[in-house]
Design a protein around this motif. Structure first.
Motif, PDB file in Angstrom:
ATOM      1  N   VAL A 104      30.819  60.685  46.475  1.00 22.71           N
ATOM      2  CA  VAL A 104      29.745  62.121  47.510  1.00 22.71           C
ATOM      3  C   VAL A 104      29.920  61.501  49.033  1.00 22.71           C
ATOM      4  O   VAL A 104      30.001  62.160  50.164  1.00 22.71           O
ATOM      5  CB  VAL A 104      28.180  60.685  47.460  1.00 22.71           C
ATOM      6  CG1 VAL A 104      27.182  61.230  48.144  1.00 22.71           C
ATOM      7  CG2 VAL A 104      27.671  60.844  45.584  1.00 22.71           C
ATOM      8  N   THR A 105      30.536  60.969  49.120  1.00 23.19           N
ATOM      9  CA  THR A 105      31.260  59.870  49.956  1.00 23.19           C
ATOM     10  C   THR A 105      32.576  60.668  50.677  1.00 23.19           C
ATOM     11  O   THR A 105      32.463  61.583  51.733  1.00 23.19           O
ATOM     12  CB  THR A 105      32.084  58.120  50.747  1.00 23.19           C
ATOM     13  OG1 THR A 105      30.825  57.856  50.035  1.00 23.19           O
ATOM     14  CG2 THR A 105      32.371  58.152  51.855  1.00 23.19           C
ATOM     15  N   ARG A 110      34.071  65.387  54.179  1.00 23.54           N
ATOM     16  CA  ARG A 110      34.923  67.191  54.169  1.00 23.54           C
ATOM     17  C   ARG A 110      33.482  67.824  55.410  1.00 23.54           C
ATOM     18  O   ARG A 110      34.220  68.631  55.979  1.00 23.54           O
ATOM     19  CB  ARG A 110      34.935  67.428  52.943  1.00 23.54           C
ATOM     20  CG  ARG A 110      35.396  66.813  52.053  1.00 23.54           C
ATOM     21  CD  ARG A 110      37.171  67.530  52.815  1.00 23.54           C
ATOM     22  NE  ARG A 110      38.170  68.776  52.750  1.00 23.54           N
ATOM     23  CZ  ARG A 110      38.237  69.177  53.922  1.00 23.54           C
ATOM     24  NH1 ARG A 110      37.815  68.844  54.861  1.00 23.54           N
ATOM     25  NH2 ARG A 110      37.619  70.618  53.745  1.00 23.54           N
ATOM     26  N   THR A 111      32.509  67.254  54.689  1.00 25.31           N
ATOM     27  CA  THR A 111      31.017  68.566  55.779  1.00 25.31           C
ATOM     28  C   THR A 111      31.240  67.589  56.581  1.00 25.31           C
ATOM     29  O   THR A 111      30.641  68.714  57.764  1.00 25.31           O
ATOM     30  CB  THR A 111      30.302  68.154  55.018  1.00 25.31           C
ATOM     31  OG1 THR A 111      29.058  66.380  55.256  1.00 25.31           O
ATOM     32  CG2 THR A 111      30.077  68.721  53.310  1.00 25.31           C
ATOM     33  N   GLN A 112      31.603  66.486  57.070  1.00 25.57           N
ATOM     34  CA  GLN A 112      32.093  66.071  58.571  1.00 25.57           C
ATOM     35  C   GLN A 112      33.397  66.557  59.086  1.00 25.57           C
ATOM     36  O   GLN A 112      33.716  66.358  60.813  1.00 25.57           O
ATOM     37  CB  GLN A 112      32.010  64.605  58.427  1.00 25.57           C
ATOM     38  CG  GLN A 112      30.475  64.054  58.270  1.00 25.57           C
ATOM     39  CD  GLN A 112      29.745  64.271  59.666  1.00 25.57           C
ATOM     40  OE1 GLN A 112      29.598  63.934  60.591  1.00 25.57           O
ATOM     41  NE2 GLN A 112      28.157  64.839  59.010  1.00 25.57           N
ATOM     42  N   GLY A 113      34.161  67.359  59.088  1.00 26.24           N
ATOM     43  CA  GLY A 113      35.444  67.971  59.061  1.00 26.24           C
ATOM     44  C   GLY A 113      36.566  66.987  59.298  1.00 26.24           C
ATOM     45  O   GLY A 113      37.464  67.109  59.786  1.00 26.24           O
ATOM     46  N   VAL A 114      36.182  65.332  58.247  1.00 25.78           N
ATOM     47  CA  VAL A 114      37.545  64.829  57.999  1.00 25.78           C
ATOM     48  C   VAL A 114      38.304  65.647  57.595  1.00 25.78           C
ATOM     49  O   VAL A 114      37.817  66.564  56.024  1.00 25.78           O
ATOM     50  CB  VAL A 114      36.904  63.497  57.068  1.00 25.78           C
ATOM     51  CG1 VAL A 114      38.084  62.766  57.363  1.00 25.78           C
ATOM     52  CG2 VAL A 114      36.180  63.127  58.685  1.00 25.78           C
ATOM     53  N   LYS A 314      23.381  71.301  53.936  1.00 29.43           N
ATOM     54  CA  LYS A 314      24.628  71.028  53.924  1.00 29.43           C
ATOM     55  C   LYS A 314      24.999  69.781  54.629  1.00 29.43           C
ATOM     56  O   LYS A 314      26.147  70.304  54.760  1.00 29.43           O
ATOM     57  CB  LYS A 314      24.775  72.440  54.419  1.00 29.43           C
ATOM     58  CG  LYS A 314      23.856  73.292  53.080  1.00 29.43           C
ATOM     59  CD  LYS A 314      24.178  74.381  54.240  1.00 29.43           C
ATOM     60  CE  LYS A 314      23.807  76.028  53.407  1.00 29.43           C
ATOM     61  NZ  LYS A 314      23.874  76.942  53.968  1.00 29.43           N
ATOM     62  N   ALA A 315      24.804  68.775  54.223  1.00 25.75           N
ATOM     63  CA  ALA A 315      25.708  67.417  54.369  1.00 25.75           C
ATOM     64  C   ALA A 315      26.435  66.959  53.635  1.00 25.75           C
ATOM     65  O   ALA A 315      27.397  66.619  53.803  1.00 25.75           O
ATOM     66  CB  ALA A 315      24.369  66.867  54.894  1.00 25.75           C
ATOM     67  N   LEU A 316      26.596  67.822  52.145  1.00 29.64           N
ATOM     68  CA  LEU A 316      27.440  66.970  51.244  1.00 29.64           C
ATOM     69  C   LEU A 316      28.043  68.804  50.990  1.00 29.64           C
ATOM     70  O   LEU A 316      26.915  69.736  50.471  1.00 29.64           O
ATOM     71  CB  LEU A 316      26.196  66.235  49.926  1.00 29.64           C
ATOM     72  CG  LEU A 316      26.021  65.138  50.665  1.00 29.64           C
ATOM     73  CD1 LEU A 316      25.261  64.282  49.342  1.00 29.64           C
ATOM     74  CD2 LEU A 316      27.396  64.141  50.755  1.00 29.64           C
TER      75      LEU A 316
END
Length: 316
Positions: A104-105, A110-114, A314-316
């Motif tokens: 999950v993390t 990935r959704t945060q652009g990392v 769509k935060a995950l």
């Protein structure tokens, strides 16, 4: 094509959200007598201590969020990060060894652009910081409390330790051989190692990241032990709080590496450790069941709801 993909992913997401609840329901059905005894003792316990245990459980999400932020150089959204750790706690019951929370993390990062390599490296740094900090906290409790002598009969002989060391050495050797001989794996693994080493330097050059990483990792076993203390106080366990925290740290360190959903492999060791410290067997068993209810089972519903909401957003 896109519509079909979305429809296909719906059942998968629903199964992911409901699998923790189904696992707990299956355990409760197969262990009806134990679950009933624990529930009965909880129903007759002090509600204020149970409320305090719930507060400590919420603090575990905060500690995990701080540690996750400290493990990655990129700045993450605090609210979404905390929500992801609530969801990760529920997903952790579906897969053993913390894989659910890491999955999950990783998806959240990935959704945060990392970048993928940086997100994967942060998982490794988080795991290392968590293990090292828990060991240091355990050593501090062992040095401060004479109660460690009662753990002598629970400490295994040298054969299991030697076996674990041999297995770890073989795993490292196999990974090294694969990295050298298998060409398709060589470059990705080398890039991952370089990214991890670079991120460790970056993170430890920023005091705020260092405090978040190591402070959050050190606080996590303490707040988990605090939840166990509160449940024990509610049920009349009759042990000093430092003995209860030491029992939690010792049991978790001894068998915490055993892969089992929800950390259920730790429960038997925790019961025996509490008994070794002088608790009555029935109360020790009820305390561990109550702790599992407060720290794992009750948060499943809000965790599953948050997990579903993050998917929809769509935060995950």
């Amino acid at each position: 094509m896109r519509r079909a993909s979305l429809l296909a992913s719906g059942p998968v997401r629903l199964a992911l959200c409901l699998s923790p609840l189904l696992l707990v329901a299956g355990w409760a059905v197969t262990n009806r007598s134990m679950a009933y005894e624990g529930a009965a003792r909880l129903a007759a316990s002090n509600p204020w201590w149970l409320l305090a245990a719930a507060g400590f459980t919420c603090l575990t999400w905060v500690s995990a969020a701080f540690t996750r932020q400290g493990a990655v150089p990129d700045r993450l959204s605090p609210g979404l990060l905390l929500a992801s750790q609530v969801a990760a706690g529920a997903a952790n019951h579906a897969l053993p060894g913390g894989l659910g929370a890491h999955a999950v993390t990783l998806r959240f990062l990935r959704t945060q652009g990392v970048a993928p390599a940086r997100a994967t490296a942060s998982i490794g740094l988080y795991s290392v910081a968590k293990s090292v900090s828990k060991t240091l906290v355990l050593l501090a409790f062992l040095a401060a409390s004479p109660a460690w002598r009662r753990l002598g009969e629970l400490v295994p002989d040298g054969r299991p330790l030697l076996t674990a060391l041999v297995v770890a050495a073989v795993a490292v050797a196999v990974a090294g051989v694969l990295m050298i001989t298998v060409r398709p794996l060589r470059r990705p693994l080398a890039d991952l190692v370089r990214t991890a080493l670079a991120d460790v330097r970056i993170v430890h050059s920023r005091p705020c990241r260092v405090l978040a990483l190591w402070g959050g990792a050190a606080a996590m076993p303490l707040v988990q032990g605090g939840a166990l203390v509160c449940v024990g106080s509610a049920l009349g366990l009759g042990l000093p709080w430092e003995h209860v925290v030491l029992a939690y740290l010792a049991a978790g360190t001894a068998v915490g590496a055993v892969p089992s959903p929800g950390g259920l492999a730790v429960d038997a060791a925790l019961v025996w450790t509490l008994i070794a410290f002088g608790a009555a067997p029935a109360v020790a068993t009820a305390t561990v069941i109550g702790y599992r209810v407060m720290s794992d089972w009750l948060p499943l519903l809000p965790g599953a709801l948050v997990l579903s909401a993050l998917f929809r957003a769509k935060a995950l």
